[in-house]
Design an enzyme around this catalytic site. Structure first.
Site, PDB file in Angstrom:
ATOM      1  N   HIS A  32      51.472  45.847  41.682  1.00 41.17           N
ATOM      2  CA  HIS A  32      50.690  47.232  41.505  1.00 41.17           C
ATOM      3  C   HIS A  32      51.872  48.203  41.973  1.00 41.17           C
ATOM      4  CE1 HIS A  32      47.031  44.940  41.916  1.00 41.17           C
ATOM      5  NE2 HIS A  32      47.475  44.298  42.989  1.00 41.17           N
ATOM      6  N   GLU A  73      48.223  46.346  49.488  1.00 38.21           N
ATOM      7  CA  GLU A  73      46.976  45.606  49.907  1.00 38.21           C
ATOM      8  C   GLU A  73      47.339  44.481  50.904  1.00 38.21           C
ATOM      9  OE1 GLU A  73      45.687  44.219  46.074  1.00 38.21           O
ATOM     10  OE2 GLU A  73      47.400  42.691  46.058  1.00 38.21           O
ATOM     11  N   ARG A 103      49.772  43.352  34.793  1.00 37.81           N
ATOM     12  CA  ARG A 103      49.940  41.732  34.688  1.00 37.81           C
ATOM     13  C   ARG A 103      51.370  41.416  33.882  1.00 37.81           C
ATOM     14  NH1 ARG A 103      45.004  41.658  31.785  1.00 37.81           N
ATOM     15  NH2 ARG A 103      43.692  41.968  33.581  1.00 37.81           N
ATOM     16  N   HIS A 158      52.685  39.211  43.000  1.00 33.12           N
ATOM     17  CA  HIS A 158      51.747  38.341  43.634  1.00 33.12           C
ATOM     18  C   HIS A 158      50.565  37.487  42.786  1.00 33.12           C
ATOM     19  CE1 HIS A 158      49.712  42.233  43.747  1.00 33.12           C
ATOM     20  NE2 HIS A 158      48.929  41.715  43.915  1.00 33.12           N
TER      21      HIS A 158
HETATM   22 ZN    ZN Z   1      46.777  42.935  43.790  1.00 31.36          ZN
END
Ligand code: ZN
Length: 310
Positions: free
Chosen positions: A95, A113, A190, A170
């Protein structure tokens, strides 16, 4: 109105399955991947279940009753809480941070996150970070499809916690049930999707250049495993993270405890067990917001709660 009980939003995913249903969410479909438990994001805006705002969206409450949230200045409700159930591997992803997202994604927030493992099958893995030492090495590994050597992956267990700053490569792997607290953003790049094809024979869109742009190289692969524990009257509290974006505390309760609300608001998720909140019944899977005017909450019961705040 001091506590907003919320109806979660469920989302299907190609890597989804029955884990959320098995967790206790009857409304989750057989291909559900995500439960957005506390969200005011446009892609999954939770509905209030109780009190004078019953039926209203959380984004509406934030827009029209900012006093419930301590009159914070953020343009949009800043955080998002999910339960993620992965029956198959998620794509390898990354991200952007706030600056990159603002510039390249129409002013969206970036996404830092964190994950708490609720359940993991024996041998379940996780991908966190990579082994490239320079951006050149990183790009070469991607060009050569050499994810075997590039990715830092390891086995996980119930109770593990990971802080995942924006820029960290991740992925959640099959067999994981995860509690996630994050910035309220839906921007995911992605980089690799195992060359999986959908039912039309197509691979999902990748965002390789963006991934290269935003991935931190080299990556920090030593995640913190030391957390501060404090005693409650009846149980214990573990502080998993205190960052510029959010603070996450886990309360493991065995009886009555008073939890003081000294933040603009508290986002509470019941991860295990059942009990009461100021006398009202709550159980595993419930998500709610303790608003600014509620100075403390009396919990009773045998249950595990995650409380995320700014
Ligand atoms: Zn994520």
């Amino acid at each position: 109105m001091s506590i907003l009980m919320l109806h979660p939003v469920f989302k299907d995913a190609i890597w989804g399955g029955k884990l959320l249903k098995n967790f206790g969410y009857e409304e989750a479909g057989d291909n559900a991947g995500e439960c957005w438990g506390i969200s005011a994001h446009q892609n999954g805006d939770c509905t209030v279940a109780n009190g004078e705002f019953a039926g209203k969206k959380l984004s509406w409450c934030y827009e029209n009753h900012r006093e419930l949230f301590g009159n914070i200045k953020e343009d949009v409700f800043p955080l998002l809480i999910k339960i993620i159930g992965a029956e198959d591997d998620l794509s390898i992803q990354v991200h952007p941070n706030n600056e990159y997202a603002a510039e390249h994604e129409n002013g969206a927030l970036g996404k830092t996150e964190c994950w708490y493992v609720l359940q993991a099958d024996e041998g379940t893995k996780m991908v966190m970070g990579h082994h490239a030492k320079t951006k050149d090495e990183f790009v070469k590994a991607i060009e050569n499809d050499d994810y075997e050597n590039l990715l830092n992956s390891f086995e996980i267990n119930k109770g593990d916690f990971f802080y995942i700053p924006s820029g960290t490569l991740h992925a959640i792997c099959s067999g994981s049930l995860i509690y996630e607290a994050q910035q309220s953003s839906d921007i995911t790049y992605r980089v690799y999707d195992y060359h999986r094809k959908d039912k039309d024979g197509k691979e999902r869109q990748l965002h390789v250049q963006q991934s290269i742009d935003v991935t931190t190289v080299p990556s920090n692969n030593d995640s913190n495993k030391l957390f501060t524990n404090t005693h409650l009257d009846h149980g214990s509290k573990t502080r998993y993270v205190e960052s510029e974006f959010f603070t996450v505390d886990c309360y493991r309760m065995e009886g009555e405890n008073i939890v003081v609300n000294d933040k603009p608001f508290q986002m509470v998720s019941i991860l295990e067990g059942e009990g009461t909140l100021d006398g009202q019944a709550v159980k595993k899977g419930d998500h709610f917001i303790v608003c600014s005017d509620q100075k403390e909450v009396v919990y009773d019961g045998v249950m595990t709660l995650m409380i995320t705040t700014l």
